[in-house]
Design a protein around this motif. Structure first.
Motif, short mmCIF file in Angstrom:
data_model
loop_
_atom_site.label_atom_id
_atom_site.label_comp_id
_atom_site.label_asym_id
_atom_site.label_seq_id
_atom_site.Cartn_x
_atom_site.Cartn_y
_atom_site.Cartn_z
N GLN A 216 12.08 3.37 7.31
CA GLN A 216 11.92 3.90 6.67
C GLN A 216 11.64 3.58 5.15
OE1 GLN A 216 14.89 4.50 8.84
NE2 GLN A 216 13.16 4.62 10.73
N ALA A 217 13.36 3.05 4.90
CA ALA A 217 13.25 3.63 3.34
C ALA A 217 12.21 2.30 2.40
CB ALA A 217 14.27 3.55 2.75
N LEU A 218 12.24 1.64 2.47
CA LEU A 218 11.23 0.55 2.44
C LEU A 218 9.64 1.08 1.62
CD1 LEU A 218 12.67 -2.97 3.03
CD2 LEU A 218 12.71 -1.89 0.92
N PRO A 219 8.63 0.97 3.19
CA PRO A 219 7.88 1.51 3.01
C PRO A 219 7.74 2.58 2.26
CG PRO A 219 8.25 1.05 5.62
CD PRO A 219 9.73 1.32 4.92
N ALA A 220 8.16 3.47 1.91
CA ALA A 220 8.97 4.69 1.25
C ALA A 220 8.25 4.84 -0.06
CB ALA A 220 9.24 5.58 2.21
N ASN A 221 9.41 3.41 -0.29
CA ASN A 221 10.51 2.94 -1.55
C ASN A 221 8.92 2.10 -2.14
OD1 ASN A 221 12.36 4.40 -1.94
ND2 ASN A 221 13.86 3.22 -0.41
N LYS A 222 8.14 1.48 -1.35
CA LYS A 222 7.31 0.84 -2.08
C LYS A 222 5.75 1.75 -2.21
CE LYS A 222 8.33 -4.08 -0.44
NZ LYS A 222 7.82 -4.22 0.38
N LEU A 223 6.11 3.09 -2.20
CA LEU A 223 5.45 3.45 -2.12
C LEU A 223 5.46 4.43 -3.76
CD1 LEU A 223 3.56 4.88 0.97
CD2 LEU A 223 2.85 3.21 -0.84
N CYS A 224 6.64 4.51 -4.24
CA CYS A 224 7.72 5.03 -5.08
C CYS A 224 8.02 6.37 -4.08
CB CYS A 224 6.80 5.52 -6.10
SG CYS A 224 6.10 3.93 -6.87
N GLY A 225 8.30 6.47 -3.25
CA GLY A 225 8.76 7.54 -2.94
C GLY A 225 7.95 8.61 -2.22
N ARG A 226 6.61 8.72 -2.39
CA ARG A 226 5.57 9.56 -2.14
C ARG A 226 5.51 9.50 -0.33
NH1 ARG A 226 -1.01 9.75 -5.05
NH2 ARG A 226 -1.06 11.76 -4.46
N VAL A 227 6.04 9.93 0.27
CA VAL A 227 6.35 10.50 1.83
C VAL A 227 7.16 12.28 1.23
CG1 VAL A 227 5.93 8.48 2.34
CG2 VAL A 227 8.09 9.70 2.03
N GLN A 228 6.15 12.53 2.83
CA GLN A 228 6.68 13.48 3.56
C GLN A 228 8.61 13.06 3.89
OE1 GLN A 228 6.23 17.25 3.44
NE2 GLN A 228 4.26 16.35 2.19
N THR A 229 9.48 13.96 3.36
CA THR A 229 10.80 13.26 4.51
C THR A 229 11.66 15.04 4.25
OG1 THR A 229 13.02 12.16 4.06
CG2 THR A 229 12.20 13.21 2.11
N SER B 39 9.34 -6.78 -8.26
CA SER B 39 9.05 -5.73 -6.83
C SER B 39 8.33 -5.38 -5.87
CB SER B 39 9.67 -4.12 -7.47
OG SER B 39 8.35 -3.72 -7.82
N GLY B 40 6.61 -6.02 -6.09
CA GLY B 40 6.14 -5.28 -4.97
C GLY B 40 5.53 -4.04 -4.91
N VAL B 41 6.15 -2.95 -5.61
CA VAL B 41 5.57 -1.53 -5.59
C VAL B 41 4.21 -1.03 -6.78
CG1 VAL B 41 6.73 0.95 -6.64
CG2 VAL B 41 8.19 -0.57 -5.22
N GLU B 42 3.45 -1.43 -6.60
CA GLU B 42 2.29 -1.13 -7.53
C GLU B 42 1.96 -0.16 -8.33
OE1 GLU B 42 -1.13 -2.43 -5.25
OE2 GLU B 42 0.26 -4.36 -5.11
N CYS B 43 2.83 1.38 -7.77
CA CYS B 43 2.15 2.61 -7.95
C CYS B 43 3.47 3.18 -9.23
CB CYS B 43 3.03 3.57 -6.74
SG CYS B 43 4.84 3.48 -6.19
N ALA B 44 3.97 2.61 -9.73
CA ALA B 44 4.90 2.35 -10.90
C ALA B 44 4.48 2.49 -12.09
CB ALA B 44 6.37 1.37 -11.08
N ASP B 45 5.08 3.07 -13.15
CA ASP B 45 3.82 2.79 -14.49
C ASP B 45 4.20 1.88 -15.34
OD1 ASP B 45 3.19 5.59 -13.70
OD2 ASP B 45 4.97 6.35 -14.62
N VAL B 46 5.55 1.52 -15.67
CA VAL B 46 6.48 0.29 -16.14
C VAL B 46 6.94 -1.27 -15.76
CG1 VAL B 46 7.22 -0.42 -18.42
CG2 VAL B 46 6.55 1.99 -18.07
N PHE B 47 6.33 -2.11 -15.73
CA PHE B 47 7.06 -2.92 -14.79
C PHE B 47 7.87 -4.31 -16.14
CE2 PHE B 47 2.87 -1.94 -13.03
CZ PHE B 47 3.56 -1.80 -11.24
N ILE B 48 8.96 -4.27 -15.68
CA ILE B 48 9.30 -5.00 -16.59
C ILE B 48 9.88 -6.58 -16.26
CG2 ILE B 48 10.85 -2.96 -17.62
CD1 ILE B 48 13.48 -3.54 -15.16
#
Ligand SMILES: [Fe+2]
Length: 234
Positions: free
Chosen positions: A217-230, A83-92
């Protein structure tokens, strides 16, 4: 197993809360940031202990509630390793298993809509993300999408599940709540058994879809696990 389906109308997204009724251990699949209060209320009402937050893929049409749920509970976030999402805890990857109480959730890698799409199977239910929608499927023209891979994920993996398996997708735009593997094998206008891979690739190449409204908006935010103000929840 207790299952609750949530619907977020702006992006027509379904999220799912699953709980082992004996232990109260629970998981959530594809939570939407704008619906965070609903999930917290459900967790409180059920006195649930949220263990994991699963993403079926990195969404292009809404921002995940993953980060907020991780902050407010002790749950771990789970994404596919591609996924390219480095902020997640578990990679499956395909074949991983997760337990919540007495329940088992099995990981089925189903790339095609994106290169990191994952379906989850638990006790007669399959949560298919955008890989298999009710009478449809997700588009395959961005995020590493591939019509060929999607066809193979559906035909070689999802369609090998028992026909009575209930299909719970990540979206529905027509008011349907669920389907079954048997129904989709017979009636899905893009992916039914009688449609060849070549026909499917032709269908997907000619959809002529608009650029997704929320993707920038969604893709950059989701690559940060949704860690954004919305503030965009109305
Ligand atoms: Fe999607």
């Amino acid at each position: 197993m207790y299952i609750k389906q949530f619907f977020e109308p702006k992006s027509s997204t379904y999220s799912y809360f699953l709980m082992c009724e004996e232990s109260k251990e629970a998981i959530i699949i594809d939570p939407v940031q704008c619906d965070i209060e609903k999930y917290l209320e459900e967790i409180k009402q059920q006195q649930a202990n949220l263990q994991y937050i699963f993403e079926t893929h990195i969404h292009a049409d809404h921002i995940t509630a993953s980060h907020t749920l991780k902050t407010l509970t002790s749950a771990k976030s789970v994404v596919h390793k591609n996924s390219g999402v480095e902020c997640a805890d578990v990679f499956i990857t395909d074949g991983c298993d997760f337990r919540f109480g007495q329940q088992l959730l099995q990981v089925l890698a189903t790339p095609g809509h994106t290169n990191a799409c994952t379906s989850y199977y638990a006790k007669g239910y399959v949560f298919t993300g955008d890989t298999l929608l009710i009478n449809g499927c997700g588009r395959t023209d961005f995020q590493g999408g591939s019509a060929e891979k999607l066809y193979q994920s559906v035909h070689r993996k999802l369609f090998t599940l028992p026909s009575e398996t209930i299909v719970y997708p990540a979206h529905d735009y027509k008011g349907n709540f669920s389907s079954s593997i048997g129904h989709e094998k017979e009636y899905n206008p893009r992916l039914a058994l009688h449609i060849s891979q070549e026909e499917f690739i032709h269908i997907m190449a000619n959809l002529d879809l608009a650029y997704p409204a929320q993707i920038d908006q969604a893709l950059p935010a989701n690559k940060l696990c949704g860690r954004v103000q919305t503030s965009d929840c109305d």
